[in-house]
Design an enzyme around this catalytic site. Structure first.
Site, PDB file in Angstrom:
ATOM      1  CG  HIS A 113      -2.054   0.927   1.184  1.00 24.63           C
ATOM      2  ND1 HIS A 113      -2.185   1.981   2.063  1.00 24.63           N
ATOM      3  CD2 HIS A 113      -3.133   0.994   0.359  1.00 24.63           C
ATOM      4  CE1 HIS A 113      -3.290   2.652   1.795  1.00 24.63           C
ATOM      5  NE2 HIS A 113      -3.877   2.085   0.766  1.00 24.63           N
ATOM      6  CE  LYS A 115      -1.329   4.658  -1.569  1.00 22.49           C
ATOM      7  NZ  LYS A 115      -1.991   4.175  -0.366  1.00 22.49           N
ATOM      8  CG  ASP A 120      18.694  11.452 -10.556  1.00 24.54           C
ATOM      9  OD1 ASP A 120      18.554  10.450 -11.294  1.00 24.54           O
ATOM     10  OD2 ASP A 120      18.664  12.621 -10.981  1.00 24.54           O
ATOM     11  CG  HIS A 286      -7.322   8.493  -0.551  1.00 19.77           C
ATOM     12  ND1 HIS A 286      -6.011   8.284  -0.905  1.00 19.77           N
ATOM     13  CD2 HIS A 286      -7.876   7.259  -0.444  1.00 19.77           C
ATOM     14  CE1 HIS A 286      -5.779   6.991  -1.019  1.00 19.77           C
ATOM     15  NE2 HIS A 286      -6.893   6.336  -0.749  1.00 19.77           N
ATOM     16  CE  LYS A 288      -3.749   7.043   2.393  1.00 15.38           C
ATOM     17  NZ  LYS A 288      -5.188   7.013   2.275  1.00 15.38           N
ATOM     18  CG  ASP A 293       1.494  18.094  21.768  1.00 14.60           C
ATOM     19  OD1 ASP A 293       0.331  18.548  21.888  1.00 14.60           O
ATOM     20  OD2 ASP A 293       2.018  17.360  22.618  1.00 14.60           O
TER      21      ASP A 293
END
Length: 371
Positions: A113, A115, A120, A286, A288, A293
């Protein structure tokens, strides 16, 4: 083998909100690559966005850039055969993580899952996007999806390269060259955290540690609000001791309607403890993102039962005043587009809604207990 990463100073991090901002930056990174491109994505769907990336990756291989792409076997099932052949014919080294097979049974649930894109081995893009029109050019109602990515430079990038290299070896038995140390680029203190199913749950542990030590605020944005018992308990305790606890969750637009209904089973006890819950209205939330703090965590992990039980996930943790302020402003802006769910209103919802929530909650319990 578990991979644990240390904190590194001297990083530069830039927050990018929504596809119209992060996709052009990612494509520029591909166009400017000189030696290597390492990509790892869960959701990859043929369409306008994938056309642009496929063309850019093909152009890169023609310039002599080494291009490697890991696609999840389930999330990439809507990448057409023609697009796969187009990538491979251009010289892109394409690997499918855990292809779906009937004889694998529950092993089919184990998904990549993450991404991640590395240019380079010195610039990283990490967050929650896929290579799909849903994140920018979709014309469906409630789209494009609301998502965040960040661009990172500095010593922490070497850890992201190491993370990628480990998975490439796992999939291909081919060892890539170890990452080179990266020079300092900014003032951000950063760390990579991961989840490898039940085997390793550093993202969850880090979040719990910060929640348990929070003094002022705990703001969490998540697409799928099905947190574990330990996270729910920690959030309730924090709210009772006076911490400002706010949950930003997906509203009426979602790609998993059963999660939307099943997640409601957690509302009552959280609301009664003083946790504030906000449902995002204009489109599918979508993103996350966690803000506790001054500590920020963002990446691919939703902190829900399914992610933590089955998936490979990757987040970055950031401590830097500018990043903290940017995330705070982002979440405040998102809160203005939410409907707040109050304990009084929640107790008055009609019986048919309660029944639907109960049914989906029971189904989700059965599914999540599959071993």
């Amino acid at each position: 083998m578990r991979q644990h990463f240390n904190w590194h100073g001297g990083n530069r991090v830039e927050l990018m909100v929504d596809g119209e901002n992060f996709f052009p930056a990612m494509l520029r990174g591909i166009e400017q690559a000189q030696s290597s491109l390492l990509l790892e994505f869960y959701l990859v769907i043929s369409g306008k966005i994938m056309d642009r990336f496929a063309q850019a990756l093909s152009d890169a291989t023609r310039r002599g850039v080494s291009v490697r792409l890991i696609i999840d076997g389930f999330g990439g099932r809507h990448l057409s055969r023609a697009d796969r052949q187009r990538l491979e014919a251009s010289g892109v080294k394409l690997v499918i993580y855990n292809p779906l097979q009937l004889n694998k049974l529950t092993r089919n649930f184990a998904r990549d899952h993450r991404k991640l894109m590395l240019v380079d081995e010195r610039i990283a893009f990490i967050g929650g996007t896929g290579l799909a029109d849903e994140y920018w050019l979709s014309e469906r109602a409630g789209c494009p999806w609301h998502e965040v990515m960040c661009q990172v430079e500095g010593p922490v990038v070497a850890d992201l390269v190491s993370l990628y290299n480990r998975l490439w070896y796992r999939c291909t038995a081919q060892r890539l060259s170890p990452p080179s140390p990266q020079p300092e680029k900014g003032n951000a203190l950063m760390r990579v955290t991961t989840v490898q199913g039940l085997y390793q749950q550093d993202i969850k542990v880090a979040f719990l540690n910060h929640v348990n030590g929070a003094n002022d605020r705990i703001w969490l944005a998540t697409a799928y609000f099905m947190p574990s018992f330990s996270i729910r308990s920690a959030l309730r305790r924090a709210a009772r001791r006076g911490v400002d606890v706010r949950m930003l969750v997906a509203g009426p637009y979602t790609d998993q309607f059963w999660v939307y209904h099943a997640s409601k089973r957690y509302y009552r006890r959280l609301l009664n403890a003083g946790v504030r819950i906000f449902e995002y209205q204009p489109r599918f939330l979508h993103a996350k993102v966690g803000l506790v703090d001054d500590w920020v965590s963002l990446g691919s992990c939703n902190l829900d039962h399914w992610n933590l039980r089955w998936n490979l996930e990757a987040n970055v943790e950031v401590i830097e005043p500018e990043m903290t302020e940017q995330v705070e402003q982002l979440m405040l802006a998102d809160l203005e587009q939410c409907v707040e769910i109050t304990a009084e209103e929640w107790s008055k919802r009609p019986w048919h809604r309660k029944l639907k929530e109960l049914i989906w909650a029971l189904i989700s319990q059965l599914v999540l207990k599959i071993k």
